[in-house]
Scaffold this motif. Structure first.
Motif, PDB file in Angstrom:
ATOM      1  N   ARG A  91      26.265  -0.363  10.779  1.00  0.00           N
ATOM      2  CA  ARG A  91      26.998  -0.801  11.965  1.00  0.00           C
ATOM      3  C   ARG A  91      26.196  -1.777  12.822  1.00  0.00           C
ATOM      4  NH1 ARG A  91      29.168   5.194  13.879  1.00  0.00           N
ATOM      5  NH2 ARG A  91      29.892   5.871  11.842  1.00  0.00           N
ATOM      6  N   GLY A  92      25.069  -2.257  12.310  1.00  0.00           N
ATOM      7  CA  GLY A  92      24.258  -3.201  13.060  1.00  0.00           C
ATOM      8  C   GLY A  92      23.053  -2.522  13.675  1.00  0.00           C
ATOM      9  N   PHE A  93      22.530  -3.112  14.750  1.00  0.00           N
ATOM     10  CA  PHE A  93      21.383  -2.534  15.444  1.00  0.00           C
ATOM     11  C   PHE A  93      21.822  -1.310  16.220  1.00  0.00           C
ATOM     12  CE2 PHE A  93      19.478  -6.703  14.761  1.00  0.00           C
ATOM     13  CZ  PHE A  93      18.146  -6.382  14.547  1.00  0.00           C
ATOM     14  N   LYS A  94      21.045  -0.237  16.107  1.00  0.00           N
ATOM     15  CA  LYS A  94      21.347   0.990  16.821  1.00  0.00           C
ATOM     16  C   LYS A  94      20.073   1.597  17.392  1.00  0.00           C
ATOM     17  CE  LYS A  94      25.804   1.261  16.095  1.00  0.00           C
ATOM     18  NZ  LYS A  94      26.763   1.202  17.222  1.00  0.00           N
ATOM     19  N   ASP A  95      20.222   2.262  18.540  1.00  0.00           N
ATOM     20  CA  ASP A  95      19.169   3.095  19.107  1.00  0.00           C
ATOM     21  C   ASP A  95      19.539   4.542  18.802  1.00  0.00           C
ATOM     22  OD1 ASP A  95      18.102   0.793  20.083  1.00  0.00           O
ATOM     23  OD2 ASP A  95      18.574   1.177  22.182  1.00  0.00           O
ATOM     24  N   PHE A  96      18.612   5.290  18.217  1.00  0.00           N
ATOM     25  CA  PHE A  96      18.901   6.639  17.733  1.00  0.00           C
ATOM     26  C   PHE A  96      18.297   7.694  18.651  1.00  0.00           C
ATOM     27  CE2 PHE A  96      19.517   3.983  14.114  1.00  0.00           C
ATOM     28  CZ  PHE A  96      20.370   4.649  13.240  1.00  0.00           C
ATOM     29  N   ALA A  97      19.110   8.679  19.002  1.00  0.00           N
ATOM     30  CA  ALA A  97      18.634   9.906  19.618  1.00  0.00           C
ATOM     31  C   ALA A  97      18.852  11.006  18.588  1.00  0.00           C
ATOM     32  CB  ALA A  97      19.400  10.210  20.897  1.00  0.00           C
ATOM     33  N   LEU A  98      17.773  11.656  18.161  1.00  0.00           N
ATOM     34  CA  LEU A  98      17.845  12.642  17.084  1.00  0.00           C
ATOM     35  C   LEU A  98      17.503  14.027  17.625  1.00  0.00           C
ATOM     36  CD1 LEU A  98      15.951   9.986  15.600  1.00  0.00           C
ATOM     37  CD2 LEU A  98      17.421  10.972  13.863  1.00  0.00           C
ATOM     38  N   TRP A  99      18.225  15.027  17.128  1.00  0.00           N
ATOM     39  CA  TRP A  99      17.977  16.399  17.579  1.00  0.00           C
ATOM     40  C   TRP A  99      18.167  17.351  16.415  1.00  0.00           C
ATOM     41  CZ3 TRP A  99      21.251  20.804  18.309  1.00  0.00           C
ATOM     42  CH2 TRP A  99      20.618  21.858  18.994  1.00  0.00           C
ATOM     43  N   ALA A 100      17.229  18.304  16.288  1.00  0.00           N
ATOM     44  CA  ALA A 100      17.266  19.283  15.213  1.00  0.00           C
ATOM     45  C   ALA A 100      17.844  20.590  15.724  1.00  0.00           C
ATOM     46  CB  ALA A 100      15.863  19.508  14.650  1.00  0.00           C
ATOM     47  N   GLY A 101      18.986  20.985  15.159  1.00  0.00           N
ATOM     48  CA  GLY A 101      19.612  22.247  15.498  1.00  0.00           C
ATOM     49  C   GLY A 101      19.168  23.354  14.558  1.00  0.00           C
ATOM     50  N   PRO A 102      19.878  24.483  14.537  1.00  0.00           N
ATOM     51  CA  PRO A 102      19.484  25.602  13.675  1.00  0.00           C
ATOM     52  C   PRO A 102      19.519  25.279  12.180  1.00  0.00           C
ATOM     53  CG  PRO A 102      20.977  26.345  15.397  1.00  0.00           C
ATOM     54  CD  PRO A 102      20.980  24.847  15.449  1.00  0.00           C
TER      55      PRO A 102
END
Length: 516
Positions: A91-102
């Protein structure tokens, strides 16, 4: 979009000039590990969008998104979003916020609040209670725009992308400035996985890190090619130990520092500085011959061998407080929990001196932490002044005298110390106490401001505050914008945004929005 395009063009140009490095400087908006770096500073040095002057009317709730299903009960482990900006996907340039759940790793578009991908790990839940997966991202590539090649020196030839058949966890992906970025995840069966940040795909087959279940996750710390974690006894044969995995060797040797009945008090991964990992240990039976030190700060090398330790003199226990490492007056130092709710300043070159019991400085007892609480320290510099912050999950003790108080704080607070020289000695001078915070999350600093999350509890919703970092004065409150409480949560900050996740797996973004 102009900012993204400019960075992408600059990135390619910088690579051609041979001035792309992976030094300790920060890329704009990057938050690759809990507390932002291996020293656990909690300091976003790159922030310049959010200022004290533009908070009013501009800093606000931008979006929230529910990630997966609600767990049966609150997680026993610490979790914090990670931020990886300026990557290219379909989808082009992206800024990622990543989170690890259970059981899942989620990637969210940090500007739009839309889900980009989900990676499910099909492993049995930990037998030791409700815990989240543990994650850490690769350190950012940093561009030195001032670097120039000597005349007549040819530009470096970028290494081609590593073939899929040659990939293994920890190998450099190649491909120049736009090479693959990875995020590492430790699952409850003791395996370490690496996912491609842009897509969530497996980068390479997982490798065995821990011999058994992870238990209550002790976080991950990545220093070069060495990955650290900790495990705590309590169920299913889990041992008290700090573990080090060498990802630079194809057979992935694992070393360990086993502590018998002494539990490592590690929630965010060991604090790492200059190749040395620092672990806080709790109560238990010490063993001098086995180099097991109870209620101590222990320094380990990359093979998990004990290099040094500090044990405060006299009776007293240490709290689950993550240390912070930094440089003061050209000396590598560490601020760590002292006995009975105090904090100590230690010389990283000789933690406790010749007797392993002598600190550079020690504060009076500040608080008595609640059972099961997770706290942390932070450090930042304001010109020539060096500051240390701490989250305090309960009322202050009478002996703690701070110069400035911002209302009574019966439930908890952020406290600040100045590091100063006095009579030839380095001291921690109590400076200010924040307003009342219910179960305060570890403090984060950005552009002269403290981002403080009052996590709340079953009867009180979470509230995000922004405080003046030199006085503790309240500059912003989210009021009733957050509908429920957070538990074991951390805050990540980048590009004028602050991110955290509440106990029901809802990620919130507060900040200054961009025009789209």
């Amino acid at each position: 979009m102009k900012r993204w395009l400019g960075l992408s063009i600059g990135f390619s140009f910088a690579a051609a000039l041979g001035c792309v490095t992976s030094a300790g400087a920060q890329a704009l908006g990057n938050w690759s590990s809990p507390r932002n770096d291996m020293a656990h500073s909690g300091w976003q040095k790159s922030e310049n969008i959010m200022t004290k002057e533009n908070l009013s009317g501009k800093f606000k709730l931008l979006w929230k998104i529910k990630l997966g299903t609600t767990p049966g009960k609150d997680s026993m482990s610490y979790s914090e979003p990670l931020l990886v900006p300026r990557l290219i996907n379909a989808r082009g340039f992206k800024d990622f916020a990543l989170w690890a759940g259970p059981e899942d790793l989620f990637a969210v578009d940090s500007e739009l609040g839309t889900l980009l991908w989900t990676k499910h790990f099909d492993v049995k839940p930990s037998p030791c209670g409700a815990t989240n997966l543990t994650a850490v991202a690769e350190a950012p590539v940093v561009i030195n725009f001032r670097a120039r090649r000597a005349p007549g020196t040819p530009p470096p030839v970028p290494r081609p992308p590593t073939k899929a058949s040659e990939r293994h966890i920890g190998v450099s992906p190649g491909g120049g400035g736009f090479g693959i970025k990875g995020i590492y995840v430790l699952t409850g069966d003791g395996y370490l996985h690496e996912q491609v940040v842009a897509t969530g795909a497996d980068f390479a087959p997982a490798v065995k890190f821990l011999p058994g279940p992870t238990g209550v996750s002790g976080g991950l710390s990545l220093d070069g090619k060495t990955m650290y974690t900790a495990s705590r006894a309590g169920c299913a044969g889990v041992e008290n130990a700090v573990w080090a995995l060498n990802m630079g060797a194809t057979d992935y040797p694992v070393a360990s520092y086993k502590t018998g009945s002494v539990a490592p008090l590690i929630a965010m991964g060991p604090t790492v500085s200059d190749g040395v990992a620092y672990a806080v240990t709790g109560a238990g039976k010490a063993d001098a011959a086995g180099e097991v030190h109870a209620n101590s700060i222990v320094a380990l090398d990359a093979t998990a061998k004990v290099k040094d330790w500090y044990t405060p003199a006299g009776a007293g226990s240490l709290e689950n407080v993550t240390p912070v490492a930094f440089t003061y007056n050209q000396k590598k130092v560490l601020v760590a929990p002292g006995k009975d709710g105090s904090y100590v300043l230690l010389d990283a070159a000789s933690l406790g001196g010749a007797d392993h019991q002598t600190a550079l400085a020690c504060t009076p007892p500040v608080s008595k932490a609640k059972a099961g609480s997770i706290a942390a320290l932070a450090s930042w510099q304001d010109g020539e002044a060096t500051w240390v912050l701490a989250s305090v999950p309960g009322p202050l003790k009478d002996a703690a005298k701070f110069a400035n108080s911002n209302r009574a704080a019966p439930h908890g607070s952020i406290v600040a110390f100045k590091v100063e020289e006095s009579a030839g000695k380095t001291t921690l001078v109590p400076a200010w106490v924040s307003r009342d915070l219910v179960n305060p999350a570890p403090p984060v600093v950005a552009n002269g401001m403290v981002i403080a999350l009052s996590q709340g509890d079953a009867s009180t919703h979470a509230t995000l505050y922004v405080l003046d970092a030199t006085s503790g004065k309240e500059l912003y409150s989210s009021g009733d914008a957050v509908s429920t409480y957070a538990h074991g949560a951390g805050v990540a900050v980048g590009d004028g945004h602050a991110f955290f996740v509440t106990h029901d797996n809802t990620m919130y973004s507060f900040g200054i929005g961009m025009e789209h």
